[in-house]
Design a protein around this motif. Structure first.
Motif, short mmCIF file in Angstrom:
data_model
loop_
_atom_site.label_atom_id
_atom_site.label_comp_id
_atom_site.label_asym_id
_atom_site.label_seq_id
_atom_site.Cartn_x
_atom_site.Cartn_y
_atom_site.Cartn_z
N THR A 146 -7.53 -12.47 -19.46
CA THR A 146 -6.70 -11.46 -20.13
C THR A 146 -5.36 -12.03 -20.56
OG1 THR A 146 -5.85 -10.76 -17.99
CG2 THR A 146 -7.78 -9.58 -18.82
N ARG A 147 -4.97 -13.20 -19.98
CA ARG A 147 -3.67 -13.78 -20.34
C ARG A 147 -3.84 -15.01 -21.22
NH1 ARG A 147 0.30 -12.62 -16.22
NH2 ARG A 147 -0.61 -11.37 -14.57
N MET A 148 -5.10 -15.27 -21.65
CA MET A 148 -5.35 -16.55 -22.32
C MET A 148 -5.05 -16.45 -23.82
SD MET A 148 -8.53 -18.83 -21.37
CE MET A 148 -9.64 -17.80 -22.27
N PRO A 149 -4.06 -17.19 -24.32
CA PRO A 149 -3.71 -17.11 -25.75
C PRO A 149 -4.81 -17.67 -26.64
CG PRO A 149 -2.50 -18.89 -24.69
CD PRO A 149 -3.30 -18.22 -23.60
N ALA A 150 -5.44 -18.78 -26.20
CA ALA A 150 -6.46 -19.42 -27.05
C ALA A 150 -7.41 -20.22 -26.16
CB ALA A 150 -5.79 -20.35 -28.04
N LEU A 151 -8.55 -20.62 -26.72
CA LEU A 151 -9.51 -21.42 -25.97
C LEU A 151 -9.14 -22.90 -26.10
CD1 LEU A 151 -12.74 -19.57 -27.04
CD2 LEU A 151 -11.84 -19.71 -24.72
N PRO A 152 -9.47 -23.73 -25.08
CA PRO A 152 -9.15 -25.16 -25.16
C PRO A 152 -9.78 -25.79 -26.40
CG PRO A 152 -10.01 -24.59 -22.99
CD PRO A 152 -10.19 -23.38 -23.86
N ARG A 153 -9.01 -26.68 -27.01
CA ARG A 153 -9.50 -27.31 -28.25
C ARG A 153 -10.72 -28.18 -27.96
NH1 ARG A 153 -4.62 -26.76 -30.66
NH2 ARG A 153 -3.45 -28.06 -29.19
N ALA A 154 -10.90 -28.61 -26.70
CA ALA A 154 -11.97 -29.57 -26.37
C ALA A 154 -13.36 -28.96 -26.55
CB ALA A 154 -11.80 -30.03 -24.91
N LEU A 155 -13.47 -27.65 -26.73
CA LEU A 155 -14.79 -27.02 -26.78
C LEU A 155 -15.50 -27.34 -28.09
CD1 LEU A 155 -13.87 -23.55 -25.24
CD2 LEU A 155 -14.90 -25.53 -24.11
N PRO A 156 -16.85 -27.50 -28.03
CA PRO A 156 -17.60 -27.85 -29.24
C PRO A 156 -17.46 -26.77 -30.32
CG PRO A 156 -19.09 -27.33 -27.44
CD PRO A 156 -17.72 -27.36 -26.86
N PRO A 157 -17.40 -27.19 -31.58
CA PRO A 157 -17.28 -26.23 -32.70
C PRO A 157 -18.62 -25.52 -32.92
CG PRO A 157 -17.56 -28.44 -33.58
CD PRO A 157 -17.57 -28.57 -32.06
N ALA A 158 -18.76 -24.30 -32.47
CA ALA A 158 -20.00 -23.55 -32.69
C ALA A 158 -19.62 -22.07 -32.75
CB ALA A 158 -20.98 -23.78 -31.54
N PRO A 159 -20.46 -21.24 -33.38
CA PRO A 159 -20.13 -19.80 -33.40
C PRO A 159 -20.03 -19.31 -31.96
CG PRO A 159 -22.34 -20.20 -34.28
CD PRO A 159 -21.72 -21.54 -34.05
N ARG A 160 -19.10 -18.42 -31.70
CA ARG A 160 -18.82 -18.02 -30.32
C ARG A 160 -19.41 -16.67 -29.97
NH1 ARG A 160 -12.46 -19.87 -30.42
NH2 ARG A 160 -12.86 -22.12 -30.38
N CYS A 161 -19.91 -16.59 -28.73
CA CYS A 161 -20.41 -15.31 -28.22
C CYS A 161 -19.84 -15.10 -26.83
CB CYS A 161 -21.94 -15.33 -28.15
SG CYS A 161 -22.57 -13.79 -27.47
N LEU A 162 -19.20 -13.94 -26.61
CA LEU A 162 -18.61 -13.65 -25.31
C LEU A 162 -19.52 -12.73 -24.51
CD1 LEU A 162 -15.04 -13.34 -24.33
CD2 LEU A 162 -16.41 -11.30 -23.84
N PHE A 163 -19.91 -13.17 -23.33
CA PHE A 163 -20.84 -12.43 -22.46
C PHE A 163 -20.03 -11.77 -21.35
CE2 PHE A 163 -24.53 -11.16 -20.41
CZ PHE A 163 -24.82 -11.81 -19.22
N TYR A 164 -20.10 -10.44 -21.23
CA TYR A 164 -19.31 -9.72 -20.22
C TYR A 164 -20.20 -8.68 -19.56
CZ TYR A 164 -14.79 -8.16 -18.25
OH TYR A 164 -13.74 -7.87 -17.42
N PRO A 165 -20.99 -9.12 -18.57
CA PRO A 165 -21.96 -8.21 -17.96
C PRO A 165 -21.36 -7.35 -16.85
CG PRO A 165 -22.16 -10.40 -17.00
CD PRO A 165 -21.04 -10.46 -18.03
N GLY A 166 -22.24 -6.58 -16.19
CA GLY A 166 -21.89 -5.90 -14.94
C GLY A 166 -21.05 -4.65 -15.09
N SER A 167 -20.80 -4.18 -16.31
CA SER A 167 -19.97 -3.00 -16.52
C SER A 167 -18.58 -3.18 -15.94
CB SER A 167 -20.64 -1.75 -15.91
OG SER A 167 -19.98 -0.59 -16.38
N THR A 168 -18.14 -4.45 -15.88
CA THR A 168 -16.77 -4.71 -15.40
C THR A 168 -15.75 -4.11 -16.36
OG1 THR A 168 -17.67 -6.74 -14.48
CG2 THR A 168 -15.28 -6.56 -14.54
N LEU A 169 -16.15 -3.93 -17.63
CA LEU A 169 -15.25 -3.28 -18.60
C LEU A 169 -14.87 -1.88 -18.11
CD1 LEU A 169 -14.19 -3.98 -21.62
CD2 LEU A 169 -15.75 -2.13 -22.26
N GLY A 170 -15.77 -1.31 -17.27
CA GLY A 170 -15.55 0.04 -16.75
C GLY A 170 -14.33 0.17 -15.85
N ASN A 171 -13.85 -0.97 -15.33
CA ASN A 171 -12.66 -0.91 -14.49
C ASN A 171 -11.39 -0.61 -15.30
OD1 ASN A 171 -13.48 -3.36 -11.93
ND2 ASN A 171 -13.54 -1.14 -11.90
#
Ligand code: AVJ
Length: 325
Positions: A146-171
């Motif tokens: 939640t405090r992360m301004p950007a992702l590390p540049r070292a990550l491979p260039p590929a389309p991104r998908c964010l996985f957020y399971p478990g209904s943690t968004l419900g908190n």
């Protein structure tokens, strides 16, 4: 069995973006000193709390975890078709990296980036995953998403998908959830996608039972928070002087969990004395429940549209794919 990409030396990387600033004492004392006392649910998860949560997921009344797993297992092929393969798969709060295993063979990510504030546990979990999936490059990231301004540049260039399971968004309250989704959309960037597990609004009694299991594990999980506070605040909370309360607020469609003071008491903590009236409560967690309609409205407010929806036959839980609209 889908063809595995060329096997090569497992690539495992661990990036420690440093501990988030530790303002837990100030944050906790502010929450305990306000007119409506509250403590963030993140303080449930000390070692004992994480163990108790694992036990909660095994209780017959607590359906979310096993239902989500069955949805991911049953629909992993369709989910992969919808999201596409060779993505850069990001997972905030990945912890044990358990759930992603259900998707890896179908999704064939270009790389996997589990993130968590508890660095050591994450590092162990991610390394174990690398051994089981030698074809998958893994970069474990110790960070507070939640405090992360950007992702590390070292990550491979590929389309991104964010996985957020478990209904943690419900908190999160709906306003906080909107902010989280906007942040996630920003970090996944143009063409980015999200895959979220969301617990659904349902019969009051089913929800009540899920947060008041007969074995009392959820009550122990909630009360254990006081032991964690005692360590963080050099406090004198007596769990025996509080009781677990969890109920479903139909109007706000959320479980509200509290610790209720059994009698009037003064508790030393954080170098101060906090007073509790008899029956006074500490809010410890919201667990918001959505319908397909209310979730698509929330997503739209964050500039996202639902591109995929999978749920169990009983309509207990759903997995949603989202993309920028
Ligand atoms: C991990 C936040 C999804 O809200 O259902 C379980 C935590 N609290 N029993 C939830 C929890 C009480 C759980 N989440």
């Amino acid at each position: 069995m889908t063809a595995q990409p060329q096997l090569h030396a497992p690539t495992f990387d661990y990036i420690d973006s440093g501990p988030p600033p530790d303002n837990s004492v100030a944050e906790l004392m502010a929450g305990l000193s306000g007119p409506r006392k509250r403590v963030s649910p993140k303080y449930f998860y000390d070692e004992r709390g994480s163990e108790l949560f694992e036990q909660i997921t095994e209780q017959p009344e607590y359906y979310p975890t096993r239902t989500e797993r069955s949805i991911l297992r049953q629909h992993c092929g369709d989910i992969a078709r919808r999201l596409g393969r060779r993505q850069l798969l990001l997972e905030p709060g990945a912890g044990s990296c358990e759930k992603v295993r259900l998707l890896l063979d179908s999704l064939q990510p270009a790389a996997y980036v589990p993130m968590d504030i508890s660095g050591e546990f994450l590092c162990q979990s991610a390394q174990r995953l690398t051994e089981e999936y030698p074809w998958l490059p893994v970069t474990a990231l110790r960070a507070d998403f939640t405090r992360m301004p950007a992702l590390p540049r070292a990550l491979p260039p590929a389309p991104r998908c964010l996985f957020y399971p478990g209904s943690t968004l419900g908190n999160f309250t709906p306003a906080e959830a909107r902010r989280f989704l906007c942040h996630a959309a920003r970090l996944t960037g143009p063409g980015g996608q999200l895959l979220l597990g969301i617990d659904l609004h349902k019969d009051h009694d089913v929800l009540h039972a899920a947060y008041n299991d007969a074995a009392g594990v959820t009550a122990a999980f909630n009360l254990n928070l006081l032991n964690h506070l005692n360590r963080l605040l050099d406090g004198e909370f007596d769990p025996g002087a509080f009781r677990h309360v969890a109920g479903y607020h139909r109007g706000r469609r959320r479980i509200e969990m509290y610790l209720e003071s059994r009698h009037a008491q003064h508790v030393r903590c954080g170098g101060r004395t906090v007073q509790f009236r008899r029956g006074e409560r500490i809010l410890t967690e919201y667990s918001c429940k959505y319908t397909r309609h209310s979730f698509s409205r929330l997503a739209r407010q964050a500039g996202l549209a639902i591109t995929g929806h999978w749920q169990d036959d009983a309509g207990l839980f759903a997995v949603f794919a989202l993309a920028g609209c």
